[in-house]
Design a protein around this motif. Structure first.
Motif, PDB file in Angstrom:
ATOM      1  N   VAL A 255      40.443 -77.134 -24.447  1.00 32.73           N
ATOM      2  CA  VAL A 255      39.375 -76.411 -23.757  1.00 32.73           C
ATOM      3  C   VAL A 255      38.106 -77.252 -23.819  1.00 32.73           C
ATOM      4  N   HIS A 256      37.479 -77.480 -22.678  1.00 34.00           N
ATOM      5  CA  HIS A 256      36.234 -78.227 -22.622  1.00 34.00           C
ATOM      6  C   HIS A 256      35.126 -77.337 -22.071  1.00 34.00           C
ATOM      7  N   PHE A 257      33.954 -77.418 -22.688  1.00 38.55           N
ATOM      8  CA  PHE A 257      32.799 -76.618 -22.284  1.00 38.55           C
ATOM      9  C   PHE A 257      31.794 -77.521 -21.579  1.00 38.55           C
ATOM     10  N   ILE A 258      31.341 -77.091 -20.393  1.00 35.11           N
ATOM     11  CA  ILE A 258      30.410 -77.903 -19.614  1.00 35.11           C
ATOM     12  C   ILE A 258      29.133 -77.112 -19.308  1.00 35.11           C
ATOM     13  N   ASN A 259      28.103 -77.850 -18.905  1.00 35.99           N
ATOM     14  CA  ASN A 259      26.814 -77.289 -18.469  1.00 35.99           C
ATOM     15  C   ASN A 259      26.105 -76.491 -19.561  1.00 35.99           C
ATOM     16  N   GLU A 260      26.237 -76.942 -20.800  1.00 40.69           N
ATOM     17  CA  GLU A 260      25.517 -76.285 -21.893  1.00 40.69           C
ATOM     18  C   GLU A 260      24.007 -76.402 -21.692  1.00 40.69           C
ATOM     19  N   ASP A 261      23.564 -77.536 -21.092  1.00 41.94           N
ATOM     20  CA  ASP A 261      22.134 -77.738 -20.868  1.00 41.94           C
ATOM     21  C   ASP A 261      21.576 -76.799 -19.798  1.00 41.94           C
ATOM     22  N   GLN A 262      22.455 -76.154 -19.029  1.00 40.59           N
ATOM     23  CA  GLN A 262      22.007 -75.215 -17.995  1.00 40.59           C
ATOM     24  C   GLN A 262      22.147 -73.761 -18.433  1.00 40.59           C
ATOM     25  N   CYS A 263      22.479 -73.552 -19.708  1.00 44.34           N
ATOM     26  CA  CYS A 263      22.659 -72.204 -20.228  1.00 44.34           C
ATOM     27  C   CYS A 263      21.403 -71.779 -20.992  1.00 44.34           C
ATOM     28  N   GLN A 264      20.723 -70.745 -20.486  1.00 41.29           N
ATOM     29  CA  GLN A 264      19.468 -70.303 -21.067  1.00 41.29           C
ATOM     30  C   GLN A 264      19.641 -69.819 -22.508  1.00 41.29           C
ATOM     31  N   ALA A 265      20.829 -69.339 -22.844  1.00 40.06           N
ATOM     32  CA  ALA A 265      21.074 -68.803 -24.191  1.00 40.06           C
ATOM     33  C   ALA A 265      20.810 -69.837 -25.274  1.00 40.06           C
ATOM     34  N   PHE A 266      21.101 -71.092 -24.992  1.00 44.56           N
ATOM     35  CA  PHE A 266      20.913 -72.138 -26.002  1.00 44.56           C
ATOM     36  C   PHE A 266      19.443 -72.504 -26.155  1.00 44.56           C
ATOM     37  N   ARG A 267      18.658 -72.294 -25.103  1.00 43.20           N
ATOM     38  CA  ARG A 267      17.209 -72.505 -25.218  1.00 43.20           C
ATOM     39  C   ARG A 267      16.554 -71.360 -25.983  1.00 43.20           C
ATOM     40  N   GLN A 268      17.275 -70.250 -26.108  1.00 43.49           N
ATOM     41  CA  GLN A 268      16.795 -69.103 -26.872  1.00 43.49           C
ATOM     42  C   GLN A 268      17.290 -69.128 -28.315  1.00 43.49           C
ATOM     43  N   GLY A 269      17.853 -70.238 -28.724  1.00 42.07           N
ATOM     44  CA  GLY A 269      18.331 -70.367 -30.097  1.00 42.07           C
ATOM     45  C   GLY A 269      19.769 -69.968 -30.293  1.00 42.07           C
ATOM     46  N   GLY A 270      20.520 -69.763 -29.212  1.00 43.41           N
ATOM     47  CA  GLY A 270      21.922 -69.378 -29.332  1.00 43.41           C
ATOM     48  C   GLY A 270      22.796 -70.555 -29.722  1.00 43.41           C
ATOM     49  N   SER A 271      23.973 -70.243 -30.234  1.00 42.56           N
ATOM     50  CA  SER A 271      24.934 -71.284 -30.594  1.00 42.56           C
ATOM     51  C   SER A 271      26.312 -70.876 -30.106  1.00 42.56           C
ATOM     52  N   LEU A 272      27.132 -71.874 -29.810  1.00 44.51           N
ATOM     53  CA  LEU A 272      28.473 -71.633 -29.296  1.00 44.51           C
ATOM     54  C   LEU A 272      29.456 -71.558 -30.463  1.00 44.51           C
ATOM     55  N   GLU A 273      30.162 -70.444 -30.551  1.00 42.36           N
ATOM     56  CA  GLU A 273      31.188 -70.273 -31.579  1.00 42.36           C
ATOM     57  C   GLU A 273      32.554 -70.317 -30.898  1.00 42.36           C
ATOM     58  N   VAL A 274      33.260 -71.428 -31.100  1.00 44.28           N
ATOM     59  CA  VAL A 274      34.541 -71.640 -30.417  1.00 44.28           C
ATOM     60  C   VAL A 274      35.673 -71.030 -31.239  1.00 44.28           C
ATOM     61  N   VAL A 275      36.425 -70.159 -30.623  1.00 42.74           N
ATOM     62  CA  VAL A 275      37.574 -69.525 -31.273  1.00 42.74           C
ATOM     63  C   VAL A 275      38.845 -70.334 -31.021  1.00 42.74           C
ATOM     64  N   ARG A 276      39.000 -70.847 -29.802  1.00 44.00           N
ATOM     65  CA  ARG A 276      40.187 -71.627 -29.444  1.00 44.00           C
ATOM     66  C   ARG A 276      39.769 -72.948 -28.809  1.00 44.00           C
ATOM     67  N   HIS A 277      40.064 -74.047 -29.494  1.00 42.47           N
ATOM     68  CA  HIS A 277      39.789 -75.382 -28.947  1.00 42.47           C
ATOM     69  C   HIS A 277      40.886 -75.819 -27.985  1.00 42.47           C
ATOM     70  N   ALA A 278      42.023 -75.123 -28.016  1.00 39.04           N
ATOM     71  CA  ALA A 278      43.132 -75.397 -27.106  1.00 39.04           C
ATOM     72  C   ALA A 278      43.896 -74.101 -26.901  1.00 39.04           C
ATOM     73  N   VAL A 279      44.574 -74.012 -25.774  1.00 40.44           N
ATOM     74  CA  VAL A 279      45.351 -72.818 -25.447  1.00 40.44           C
ATOM     75  C   VAL A 279      46.747 -73.254 -25.024  1.00 40.44           C
ATOM     76  N   GLU A 280      47.761 -72.605 -25.580  1.00 36.86           N
ATOM     77  CA  GLU A 280      49.128 -72.901 -25.155  1.00 36.86           C
ATOM     78  C   GLU A 280      49.409 -72.161 -23.853  1.00 36.86           C
ATOM     79  N   VAL A 281      49.920 -72.902 -22.874  1.00 40.30           N
ATOM     80  CA  VAL A 281      50.188 -72.316 -21.562  1.00 40.30           C
ATOM     81  C   VAL A 281      51.603 -72.623 -21.115  1.00 40.30           C
ATOM     82  N   LYS A 282      52.056 -71.861 -20.117  1.00 37.63           N
ATOM     83  CA  LYS A 282      53.313 -72.141 -19.418  1.00 37.63           C
ATOM     84  C   LYS A 282      52.927 -72.702 -18.055  1.00 37.63           C
ATOM     85  N   VAL A 283      53.484 -73.874 -17.709  1.00 36.75           N
ATOM     86  CA  VAL A 283      53.067 -74.559 -16.488  1.00 36.75           C
ATOM     87  C   VAL A 283      54.180 -75.498 -16.024  1.00 36.75           C
ATOM     88  N   PRO A 284      54.326 -75.703 -14.704  1.00 40.66           N
ATOM     89  CA  PRO A 284      55.287 -76.700 -14.232  1.00 40.66           C
ATOM     90  C   PRO A 284      54.943 -78.082 -14.789  1.00 40.66           C
TER      91      PRO A 284
END
Length: 215
Positions: free
Chosen positions: A108-137
Protein backbone atom coordinates in the motif's frame (compact mmCIF):
# COMPACT_ATOMS: atom_id res chain seq x y z
CA UNK A 1 3.69 -11.45 -21.53
CA UNK A 2 5.98 -10.34 -18.77
CA UNK A 3 8.78 -7.87 -19.40
CA UNK A 4 11.38 -9.74 -17.32
CA UNK A 5 12.96 -13.00 -18.45
CA UNK A 6 14.94 -15.11 -15.98
CA UNK A 7 17.38 -17.50 -17.61
CA UNK A 8 17.81 -20.32 -15.11
CA UNK A 9 19.88 -23.45 -14.74
CA UNK A 10 18.79 -26.60 -12.95
CA UNK A 11 20.99 -27.33 -9.91
CA UNK A 12 22.20 -30.84 -9.28
CA UNK A 13 23.07 -30.22 -5.65
CA UNK A 14 20.31 -29.43 -3.17
CA UNK A 15 20.39 -28.32 0.44
CA UNK A 16 22.88 -25.96 2.07
CA UNK A 17 25.92 -27.40 0.30
CA UNK A 18 24.40 -27.04 -3.15
CA UNK A 19 23.27 -23.47 -2.41
CA UNK A 20 26.73 -22.46 -1.24
CA UNK A 21 28.32 -23.97 -4.34
CA UNK A 22 25.95 -21.97 -6.52
CA UNK A 23 26.82 -18.73 -4.72
CA UNK A 24 30.54 -19.40 -5.08
CA UNK A 25 29.94 -19.76 -8.83
CA UNK A 26 28.31 -16.32 -8.96
CA UNK A 27 24.77 -17.67 -9.04
CA UNK A 28 21.72 -17.14 -6.83
CA UNK A 29 20.13 -20.45 -5.79
CA UNK A 30 16.37 -20.83 -5.86
CA UNK A 31 13.49 -23.25 -6.08
CA UNK A 32 10.66 -23.56 -8.60
CA UNK A 33 7.45 -25.02 -7.22
CA UNK A 34 3.70 -25.12 -7.76
CA UNK A 35 1.31 -26.60 -10.24
CA UNK A 36 1.16 -30.38 -10.51
CA UNK A 37 4.94 -30.80 -10.75
CA UNK A 38 7.59 -31.48 -8.13
CA UNK A 39 9.82 -28.67 -6.85
CA UNK A 40 13.01 -28.10 -8.87
CA UNK A 41 16.26 -26.62 -7.55
CA UNK A 42 17.39 -23.85 -9.89
CA UNK A 43 19.89 -21.00 -10.02
CA UNK A 44 20.29 -17.76 -11.95
CA UNK A 45 23.24 -15.49 -12.68
CA UNK A 46 23.56 -13.07 -9.74
CA UNK A 47 24.28 -9.98 -11.85
CA UNK A 48 21.28 -10.61 -14.10
CA UNK A 49 19.13 -11.38 -11.07
CA UNK A 50 20.13 -8.14 -9.34
CA UNK A 51 19.35 -6.17 -12.49
CA UNK A 52 15.87 -7.68 -12.69
CA UNK A 53 15.31 -7.30 -8.97
CA UNK A 54 16.12 -3.60 -8.86
CA UNK A 55 13.64 -2.74 -11.59
CA UNK A 56 10.94 -3.31 -8.97
CA UNK A 57 9.08 -5.55 -11.43
CA UNK A 58 10.36 -8.92 -10.28
CA UNK A 59 9.13 -9.70 -6.78
CA UNK A 60 5.41 -10.34 -6.73
CA UNK A 61 5.02 -9.97 -10.48
CA UNK A 62 4.45 -12.26 -13.42
CA UNK A 63 7.78 -12.95 -15.17
CA UNK A 64 9.02 -15.45 -17.73
CA UNK A 65 11.29 -18.29 -16.68
CA UNK A 66 13.49 -19.60 -19.47
CA UNK A 67 15.39 -22.89 -19.36
CA UNK A 68 17.03 -23.69 -22.66
CA UNK A 69 14.28 -23.37 -25.27
CA UNK A 70 11.49 -23.84 -22.74
CA UNK A 71 9.63 -20.90 -21.21
CA UNK A 72 6.86 -20.62 -18.66
CA UNK A 73 5.17 -17.89 -16.62
CA UNK A 74 6.11 -17.74 -12.95
CA UNK A 75 5.72 -15.41 -10.01
CA UNK A 76 8.67 -14.52 -7.78
CA UNK A 77 7.16 -15.07 -4.33
CA UNK A 78 10.13 -14.50 -2.05
CA UNK A 79 13.75 -13.33 -2.07
CA UNK A 80 16.04 -13.74 0.92
CA UNK A 81 18.89 -11.27 1.45
CA UNK A 82 22.11 -11.25 3.45
CA UNK A 83 21.37 -8.93 6.43
CA UNK A 84 24.82 -7.31 6.19
CA UNK A 85 25.69 -7.12 2.49
CA UNK A 86 22.09 -7.13 1.16
CA UNK A 87 23.22 -9.74 -1.35
CA UNK A 88 20.37 -11.95 -2.65
CA UNK A 89 20.84 -15.41 -1.13
CA UNK A 90 17.83 -17.41 -2.29
CA UNK A 91 14.57 -16.98 -4.21
CA UNK A 92 11.29 -18.83 -4.69
CA UNK A 93 9.41 -18.99 -7.99
CA UNK A 94 5.86 -20.30 -8.31
CA UNK A 95 4.55 -21.84 -11.52
CA UNK A 96 1.33 -20.25 -12.74
CA UNK A 97 -0.91 -19.96 -15.76
CA UNK A 98 -1.14 -16.41 -17.14
CA UNK A 99 -4.89 -16.25 -16.55
CA UNK A 100 -4.80 -18.13 -13.24
CA UNK A 101 -6.15 -16.31 -10.20
CA UNK A 102 -3.47 -16.11 -7.52
CA UNK A 103 -3.30 -14.87 -3.96
CA UNK A 104 -0.54 -12.35 -3.39
CA UNK A 105 0.31 -9.46 -1.08
CA UNK A 106 0.36 -6.02 -2.70
CA UNK A 107 2.06 -3.07 -0.94
CA UNK A 108 0.00 0.00 0.00
CA UNK A 109 1.40 3.39 -0.99
CA UNK A 110 0.12 6.73 0.31
CA UNK A 111 0.30 9.79 -1.95
CA UNK A 112 -0.43 13.54 -1.75
CA UNK A 113 0.29 13.84 1.96
CA UNK A 114 1.44 17.42 1.29
CA UNK A 115 -2.07 18.22 -0.02
CA UNK A 116 -3.84 16.89 3.08
CA UNK A 117 -4.89 19.68 5.45
CA UNK A 118 -5.00 17.25 8.40
CA UNK A 119 -1.21 17.04 8.50
CA UNK A 120 -0.90 20.83 8.60
CA UNK A 121 -3.18 20.67 11.65
CA UNK A 122 -0.77 18.38 13.46
CA UNK A 123 -2.31 15.09 12.34
CA UNK A 124 -0.31 11.92 11.81
CA UNK A 125 -0.88 8.86 9.64
CA UNK A 126 -1.34 5.59 11.52
CA UNK A 127 -0.92 2.72 9.07
CA UNK A 128 -2.70 -0.50 9.98
CA UNK A 129 -1.85 -2.46 6.81
CA UNK A 130 1.32 -1.81 4.81
CA UNK A 131 0.23 -4.55 2.38
CA UNK A 132 -3.00 -6.33 1.54
CA UNK A 133 -3.38 -9.89 0.30
CA UNK A 134 -5.58 -9.98 -2.79
CA UNK A 135 -6.95 -12.43 -5.34
CA UNK A 136 -6.05 -11.33 -8.88
CA UNK A 137 -5.32 -12.79 -12.33
CA UNK A 138 -1.60 -13.52 -12.60
CA UNK A 139 -1.27 -11.32 -15.68
CA UNK A 140 -2.95 -8.34 -14.02
CA UNK A 141 -1.16 -7.97 -10.69
CA UNK A 142 -0.99 -4.27 -9.70
CA UNK A 143 2.37 -2.91 -8.55
CA UNK A 144 0.77 -1.24 -5.55
CA UNK A 145 -2.49 -0.13 -3.95
CA UNK A 146 -2.76 3.66 -3.91
CA UNK A 147 -4.32 5.74 -1.14
CA UNK A 148 -4.82 9.39 -2.13
CA UNK A 149 -4.65 11.44 1.08
CA UNK A 150 -5.51 14.80 -0.51
CA UNK A 151 -9.23 14.64 0.28
CA UNK A 152 -9.00 13.26 3.80
CA UNK A 153 -9.55 15.10 7.08
CA UNK A 154 -8.31 14.78 10.64
CA UNK A 155 -10.01 11.80 12.27
CA UNK A 156 -10.70 9.97 8.99
CA UNK A 157 -10.47 6.20 8.85
CA UNK A 158 -9.28 4.88 5.49
CA UNK A 159 -10.82 1.54 4.52
CA UNK A 160 -10.54 -0.91 1.63
CA UNK A 161 -13.54 0.72 -0.07
CA UNK A 162 -11.60 4.01 -0.22
CA UNK A 163 -8.99 2.48 -2.52
CA UNK A 164 -9.41 2.65 -6.27
CA UNK A 165 -8.52 -0.81 -7.56
CA UNK A 166 -9.34 -2.69 -10.78
CA UNK A 167 -12.55 -4.70 -10.70
CA UNK A 168 -10.66 -8.01 -10.93
CA UNK A 169 -8.66 -7.32 -7.76
CA UNK A 170 -10.42 -8.62 -4.65
CA UNK A 171 -9.16 -8.79 -1.06
CA UNK A 172 -8.86 -12.20 0.56
CA UNK A 173 -10.45 -10.69 3.67
CA UNK A 174 -14.16 -11.06 3.00
CA UNK A 175 -17.32 -9.80 4.65
CA UNK A 176 -16.04 -6.52 6.07
CA UNK A 177 -14.68 -3.20 4.94
CA UNK A 178 -11.38 -3.47 6.80
CA UNK A 179 -9.17 -0.58 7.91
CA UNK A 180 -6.05 0.39 5.97
CA UNK A 181 -5.01 3.46 7.99
CA UNK A 182 -6.32 6.39 10.00
CA UNK A 183 -5.41 10.04 10.43
CA UNK A 184 -5.09 10.94 14.09
CA UNK A 185 -4.02 13.94 16.13
CA UNK A 186 -0.39 13.55 17.08
CA UNK A 187 0.64 13.52 20.74
CA UNK A 188 2.47 16.83 20.23
CA UNK A 189 -0.65 18.43 18.76
CA UNK A 190 -2.77 17.08 21.61
CA UNK A 191 -0.30 18.45 24.15
CA UNK A 192 -0.33 21.86 22.47
CA UNK A 193 -4.15 21.88 22.46
CA UNK A 194 -4.21 20.97 26.14
CA UNK A 195 -1.75 23.74 27.06
CA UNK A 196 -3.76 26.24 25.02
CA UNK A 197 -6.97 25.16 26.74
CA UNK A 198 -5.38 25.43 30.19
CA UNK A 199 -4.02 28.91 29.43
CA UNK A 200 -7.43 30.03 28.18
CA UNK A 201 -9.06 28.65 31.32
CA UNK A 202 -6.52 30.42 33.54
CA UNK A 203 -7.00 33.71 31.69
CA UNK A 204 -10.76 33.46 32.13
CA UNK A 205 -10.37 33.06 35.89
CA UNK A 206 -8.21 36.19 36.39
CA UNK A 207 -10.97 38.85 36.22
CA UNK A 208 -13.10 36.97 38.74
CA UNK A 209 -10.19 36.81 41.18
CA UNK A 210 -9.38 40.51 40.81
CA UNK A 211 -13.04 41.42 41.32
CA UNK A 212 -13.12 39.39 44.54
CA UNK A 213 -10.05 41.20 45.85
CA UNK A 214 -11.57 44.63 45.21
CA UNK A 215 -14.69 43.68 47.16
Amino acid sequence: MAEIILNVDVRDGVGTGGARAARRAGMVPGVLYGGDKAPVAISVDEKAFRKSLYTGKLLGHLVTLKYGEETQPVIARDVQFDPVSDRPLHFDLMRVDENQTVKIEIPVHFINEDQCQAFRQGGSLEVVRHAVEVKVPANHIPEDLIVDLSGHKLGDTIRWSDLKVPSDVEPTIEGRDFVIASIKSSSAAKAADQIEAEEAEAAAEVPATEQSDEG
